[in-house]
Design an enzyme around this catalytic site. Structure first.
Site, PDB file in Angstrom:
ATOM      1  N   LYS A 188       0.815  -1.219   0.000  1.00 12.77           N
ATOM      2  CA  LYS A 188       0.000   0.000   0.000  1.00 12.77           C
ATOM      3  C   LYS A 188       0.846   1.265   0.000  1.00 12.77           C
ATOM      4  O   LYS A 188       0.444   2.288  -0.539  1.00 12.77           O
ATOM      5  CB  LYS A 188      -0.933  -0.007   1.214  1.00 12.77           C
ATOM      6  N   ARG A 189       2.018   1.192   0.600  1.00  7.98           N
ATOM      7  CA  ARG A 189       2.841   2.404   0.674  1.00  7.98           C
ATOM      8  C   ARG A 189       3.361   2.838  -0.688  1.00  7.98           C
ATOM      9  O   ARG A 189       3.836   3.961  -0.850  1.00  7.98           O
ATOM     10  CB  ARG A 189       4.006   2.194   1.639  1.00  7.98           C
TER      11      ARG A 189
END
Length: 470
Positions: free
Chosen positions: A249-250
Site C-alpha cells: 500500500k505504501r
C-alpha cells in the site's frame, strides 16, 4: 519462438478474497495474450474453496476489473467450490492407486509431530503413511493425504525459470481432503482442486506468479500419480514497487479499480502491464494487435519487474492523444454530457489532450470550457482587469470581435501583433485575459482557450469580466 502444440488453453484463476490486484491483472493479461497469440482459449476459474474469506463482493470486483481491462473469457467462468464432488472423485482414484492414504492422526498429535520434524530439519511424515488402511475407520474423522514418492526428485521444466528440481524427501504428504468422513465426504484442498480443474478444463499452459513455484512441485506429483499429462508451467516474477521492495500500500495504487479512478485508460494499462516483465525488442508503445502478434513465453524475464508510475503516465499520455474525443468527453463527465456540454468538450479536448497524462488531468484542464457565465472572479482576478489593464483587455475584445480566421495559429499571431501594437510584453496581456476567460481555472494558452470557447462565448466572457470590474 518455440513450437507450441495446439490447441492452447490458458486460465486466470483468482481467489475472491479481495479486489483484483495489479499483479493478478498482469497474470490475466499474459494468459489472454498467449491464448490469442496461438488461436487458443482463455478461461477464468474462480478459486472460491476458502469459504470463510471468499465473498460475492470480491467476485464482483474481480470481474469488474477484468471487464474494464477488456479481458473477456471465451467460456463462462468456472467456480471451483461447485466442483467439490469431482475433486472427491479424484481423491478416490488416488486412494485406489495407492497414491493417497487416510490419516487419522489427531490435530494435536499432528502439530506435535510437525514441531519435532521441524526441530530435526526434516519433512513431517504421518504415522499412518505406512500403516495398514484396515486399521482405520473411514467413518471416523480423518484427512486424506497424498503419498509422495519415497525417494527421488521432482523436476519441472519451467518456461520462465528453467529447470527446477526438488528432493521429494523435503516435501510433506500434502492434505487432499480435510476432515473427511466417508459418509460426509471432505473439503478438497487447493493443490488437489487446481490439478483436477486444470486437467478437466484442458489447460495446456499455466502462467502465474512465481509465488506458486513450489506448488508446481506438488501439483506435478499429483499429475504423475494420475497418469495425466502435465501442463507447461511458466512462473513469472512478481511486481515490486519502485524501490525494489514487494509491492504494498505504501507504493500507491494496487487494485485495478484504483488505476481506473486515477484516470488511466484500459488500453494504456494493457500496454504498460504487458511490458511489466515481458519485452519484444525495444518496443514500448504498442496496440493490442501487436501485443497478440508478438507475445511469447521466451520474452518473459526472470527478474522481478518494478512499477514505474512515470512510465505508466507516459504510456497513458500516448493513448490519450490517440483516443477518440467523443469517448474522452464521456469518460471525463460525471453524467452523460448534454448537447451544449458535449459541443464545448469536443471543441476543447482536441486542443488540450496532448498535454494531459491522465483523465483526471484532462477533466481539470477542460473544466474552464464548461464553467457557466458569468464567471466568478476572485479578488486577484478582478485586480488584473482594472485600470489601464482593463482598458487594454477592452481593446483586445473589440479586436477579436472582427478577427478571422478563428484558429489557434491565426490567433497566436494576432495576439502577438496586438501586444506589439500596445507596446507591452505579452505578460501584460496573457494573465488578465486568462483570468477573464477562465476565472482562474486550469487552462491552456490564450489562443487555445479562445478556440475552445468559440468566438461568441469568448467575447461574452470578456464582456462579463469587464462589466464586473467597472
Amino acid at each position: 519462438m518455440s513450437a507450441v502444440s495446439a490447441p492452447v488453453v490458458t486460465r486466470f484463476a483468482p481467489s475472491p478474497t479481495g479486489y483484483l490486484h495489479i499483479g493478478g491483472a498482469r497474470t490475466a493479461l499474459f494468459n489472454f495474450l498467449f491464448a490469442r497469440r496461438h488461436g487458443g482459449r482463455f478461461l477464468i476459474r474462480v478459486e472460491d474453496t476458502d469459504r470463510e474469506r471468499s465473498t460475492q463482493a470480491a467476485v464482483d470486483a474481480i470481474f469488474e476489473g477484468l471487464d474494464w481491462l477488456g479481458l473477456a473469457a471465451d467460456e463462462p467462468p468456472v467456480f471451483q467450490f461447485a466442483r467439490a464432488d469431482r475433486h472427491r472423485e479424484v481423491v478416490d482414484d488416488l486412494l485406489a492407486r495407492g497414491a493417497a492414504y487416510r490419516d487419522y492422526t489427531s490435530a494435536e498429535d499432528t502439530g506435535r509431530l510437525r514441531d519435532e520434524a521441524k526441530a530435526e530439519r526434516r519433512a513431517f511424515v504421518s504415522p499412518w503413511r505406512d500403516r495398514d488402511p484396515a486399521e482405520g475407520d473411514p467413518n471416523q474423522p480423518h484427512v486424506v493425504r497424498f503419498r509422495r514418492p519415497a525417494e527421488g526428485e521432482v523436476v519441472v521444466d519451467d518456461a520462465v525459470q528453467g529447470r527446477v528440481t526438488w528432493n521429494v524427501a523435503d516435501l510433506d504428504d500434502l492434505v487432499l481432503l480435510r476432515t473427511a468422513k466417508e459418509s460426509e465426504g471432505g473439503a478438497p484442498t487447493y493443490n488437489l482442486a487446481v490439478v483436477a480443474d486444470d486437467h478437466d478444463m484442458g489447460v495446456t499452459h499455466v502462467i502465474r506468479g512465481d509465488d506458486h513455484l513450489n506448488n508446481a512441485a506438488r501439483q506435478s506429483l499429483i499429475y504423475d500419480a494420475l497418469d495425466w499429462p502435465r501442463p507447461t508451467f511458466a512462473h513469472v516474477p512478481l511486481i515490486h514497487g519502485p524501490d525494489g521492495a514487494k509491492l504494498s500500500k505504501r507504493h500507491g495504487a494496487q487494485a485495478v479499480h484504483e488505476y481506473a479512478d486515477l484516470g488511466y485508460l484500459p488500453e494504456a494499462m494493457r500496454n504498460y502491464l504487458a511490458r511489466l516483465g515481458w519485452s519484444h525488442g525495444d518496443a514500448e508503445l504498442f496496440d493490442d494487435a501487436q501485443a497478440i502478434q508478438w507475445f511469447d513465453l521466451e520474452g518473459l524475464g526472470k527478474a522481478a519487474s518494478r512499477l514505474d508510475f512515470d512510465k505508466l503516465a507516459h504510456v497513458n499520455a500516448h493513448w490519450l492523444r490517440l483516443a477518440d474525443d467523443g469517448r474522452l468527453a464521456d469518460l471525463i463527465s460525471d453524467t452523460p454530457p448534454t448537447g451544449s456540454e458535449r459541443e464545448a468538450l469536443m471543441r476543447v479536448i482536441g486542443l488540450i489532450k496532448d498535454r494531459a497524462k491522465t483523465l483526471v488531468d484532462l477533466k481539470a484542464q477542460a473544466a474552464f470550457a464548461l464553467a457557466p457565465r458569468p464567471l466568478t472572479l476572485d479578488d486577484k482576478a478582478r485586480a488584473q482587469i482594472t485600470g489601464e489593464t482593463g482598458e487594454r483587455i477592452a481593446r483586445l475584445r473589440d479586436r477579436l470581435a472582427a478577427f478571422e480566421p478563428w484558429t489557434v495559429e491565426a490567433l497566436e499571431a494576432d495576439l502577438k501583433a496586438f501586444a506589439e501594437a500596445e507596446g507591452v510584453g505579452f505578460g501584460k496581456i496573457g494573465p488578465p485575459a486568462r483570468a477573464a476567460l477562465t476565472g482562474g481555472l486550469p487552462s491552456p494558452d490564450i489562443a487555445r482557450i479562445l478556440v475552445s470557447l468559440g468566438r461568441e462565448q469568448s467575447l461574452g466572457r470578456l464582456d462579463d469580466a469587464l462589466q464586473h470590474t467597472k
